[in-house]
Design a protein around this motif. Structure first.
Motif, PDB file in Angstrom:
ATOM      1  N   ALA A 170       4.768  28.828   8.778  1.00  0.00           N
ATOM      2  CA  ALA A 170       3.390  28.351   8.931  1.00  0.00           C
ATOM      3  C   ALA A 170       3.332  26.833   8.802  1.00  0.00           C
ATOM      4  O   ALA A 170       2.654  26.152   9.583  1.00  0.00           O
ATOM      5  CB  ALA A 170       2.488  29.012   7.891  1.00  0.00           C
ATOM      6  N   VAL A 171       4.066  26.298   7.818  1.00  0.00           N
ATOM      7  CA  VAL A 171       4.110  24.852   7.636  1.00  0.00           C
ATOM      8  C   VAL A 171       4.772  24.184   8.841  1.00  0.00           C
ATOM      9  O   VAL A 171       4.301  23.148   9.340  1.00  0.00           O
ATOM     10  CB  VAL A 171       4.871  24.491   6.344  1.00  0.00           C
ATOM     11  N   ARG A 172       5.844  24.783   9.328  1.00  0.00           N
ATOM     12  CA  ARG A 172       6.537  24.230  10.500  1.00  0.00           C
ATOM     13  C   ARG A 172       5.599  24.182  11.709  1.00  0.00           C
ATOM     14  O   ARG A 172       5.544  23.172  12.421  1.00  0.00           O
ATOM     15  CB  ARG A 172       7.769  25.086  10.816  1.00  0.00           C
ATOM     16  N   CYS A 173       4.867  25.274  11.924  1.00  0.00           N
ATOM     17  CA  CYS A 173       3.936  25.318  13.059  1.00  0.00           C
ATOM     18  C   CYS A 173       2.799  24.311  12.879  1.00  0.00           C
ATOM     19  O   CYS A 173       2.367  23.665  13.844  1.00  0.00           O
ATOM     20  CB  CYS A 173       3.371  26.726  13.213  1.00  0.00           C
ATOM     21  N   ALA A 174       2.301  24.192  11.644  1.00  0.00           N
ATOM     22  CA  ALA A 174       1.223  23.233  11.387  1.00  0.00           C
ATOM     23  C   ALA A 174       1.686  21.806  11.653  1.00  0.00           C
ATOM     24  O   ALA A 174       0.933  21.002  12.218  1.00  0.00           O
ATOM     25  CB  ALA A 174       0.732  23.387   9.952  1.00  0.00           C
ATOM     26  N   ARG A 175       2.921  21.490  11.233  1.00  0.00           N
ATOM     27  CA  ARG A 175       3.455  20.148  11.473  1.00  0.00           C
ATOM     28  C   ARG A 175       3.597  19.865  12.968  1.00  0.00           C
ATOM     29  O   ARG A 175       3.537  18.711  13.389  1.00  0.00           O
ATOM     30  CB  ARG A 175       4.814  20.007  10.782  1.00  0.00           C
ATOM     31  N   ARG A 176       3.792  20.920  13.742  1.00  0.00           N
ATOM     32  CA  ARG A 176       3.938  20.755  15.194  1.00  0.00           C
ATOM     33  C   ARG A 176       2.611  20.953  15.922  1.00  0.00           C
ATOM     34  O   ARG A 176       2.578  21.072  17.141  1.00  0.00           O
ATOM     35  CB  ARG A 176       4.977  21.755  15.720  1.00  0.00           C
ATOM     36  N   ARG A 177       1.522  21.050  15.142  1.00  0.00           N
ATOM     37  CA  ARG A 177       0.167  21.189  15.674  1.00  0.00           C
ATOM     38  C   ARG A 177      -0.007  22.474  16.498  1.00  0.00           C
ATOM     39  O   ARG A 177      -0.776  22.507  17.455  1.00  0.00           O
ATOM     40  CB  ARG A 177      -0.228  19.960  16.496  1.00  0.00           C
ATOM     41  N   ALA A 178       0.709  23.531  16.121  1.00  0.00           N
ATOM     42  CA  ALA A 178       0.530  24.847  16.740  1.00  0.00           C
ATOM     43  C   ALA A 178      -0.382  25.649  15.817  1.00  0.00           C
ATOM     44  O   ALA A 178       0.081  26.344  14.909  1.00  0.00           O
ATOM     45  CB  ALA A 178       1.870  25.533  16.943  1.00  0.00           C
ATOM     46  N   ALA A 179      -1.693  25.533  16.047  1.00  0.00           N
ATOM     47  CA  ALA A 179      -2.678  26.049  15.094  1.00  0.00           C
ATOM     48  C   ALA A 179      -2.632  27.564  14.958  1.00  0.00           C
ATOM     49  O   ALA A 179      -2.593  28.096  13.841  1.00  0.00           O
ATOM     50  CB  ALA A 179      -4.078  25.595  15.501  1.00  0.00           C
ATOM     51  N   LEU A 180      -2.658  28.279  16.093  1.00  0.00           N
ATOM     52  CA  LEU A 180      -2.717  29.740  16.028  1.00  0.00           C
ATOM     53  C   LEU A 180      -1.480  30.337  15.370  1.00  0.00           C
ATOM     54  O   LEU A 180      -1.608  31.176  14.456  1.00  0.00           O
ATOM     55  CB  LEU A 180      -2.915  30.332  17.428  1.00  0.00           C
TER      56      LEU A 180
END
Length: 213
Positions: free
Chosen positions: A156-166
């Motif tokens: 989740a943190v990795r996706c958030a850092r990459r601006r992948a919200a969903l």
């Protein structure tokens, strides 16, 4: 003078095979569990956790299911390690998923005690004092699902850092479900839900990594 031969191009398909094995772990576990729940006399998902299918004369089926799913988890961990080369979680993710896989194998090796009328012929009451292997089974399952919850947080943190919200939100929701404390009244159903969430997560992660160039 002859032209130098072009270098041979080799493609390592090992990571892809590892991810396929990881993706199949969930469907194999679900199919085996559902078939057993529908066919084994006396099993009631509202009273008996899926792990109790590993008891009785046909218990070897669920034991093998745990082991196969665990091997799939280890394969997924290896696939993640060979696929992710940068960014948040590239080291933590395969470790957490590997612990999940090893925990499933241990959960298969150490079985629960028969109780609450299953398998057929078992007294219809909780067991009086857990055996050592039942304690080991419970501990293995707790470690496995906690590790996977941590993996979902990391992703989740990795996706958030990459601006992948969903994907970030979905991973956070999966982690929240796995972290919820067990309800004594609805424990067997909650365990089944946790298993569904966990194996859906592993399958989706494996499939998404296979699509990544």
């Amino acid at each position: 003078m002859t032209a130098p031969a072009a270098p041979a191009v080799t493609t390592d398909r090992t990571p892809d095979r590892l991810l396929v094995a990881g993706a199949l772990a969930g469907p194999v576990f679900a199919a085996s569990a559902v078939i057993q729940m529908l066919t084994r006399t006396g099993f009631d998902i509202t009273r008996h956790p899926i792990s109790q299918l590993a008891t009785g004369g046909l218990g070897w089926i669920q034991i093998a299911t745990f082991v196969l799913a665990g091997l799939g988890g280890l394969a997924l961990a290896a696939g993640i390690r060979r696929t992710l080369h940068d960014g948040v979680g590239r080291r933590a993710l395969p470790v957490c998923v590997g612990i999940f896989g090893a925990g499933l194998i241990a959960a298969g090796a150490f079985t629960m005690d028969p109780e609450n009328g299953f398998p057929s012929g078992t007294p219809d009451r909780p067991v009086d004092g857990m055996s050592w292997h039942s304690i080991a089974h419970s501990a293995s399952a707790v470690v496995a699902f906690t590790a996977l919850a941590v993996a979902a947080v990391v992703l989740a943190v990795r996706c958030a850092r990459r601006r992948a919200a969903l994907p970030a939100v979905l991973n956070a929701v999966a982690a929240l479900i796995l972290f919820l404390p067990m309800s004594q009244e609805h424990m067997s159903v909650q365990i089944a839900v946790n298993g569904l969430v966990a194996f859906t997560w592993t399958t989706v992660v494996a499939a998404s990594l296979r699509r990544t160039p």
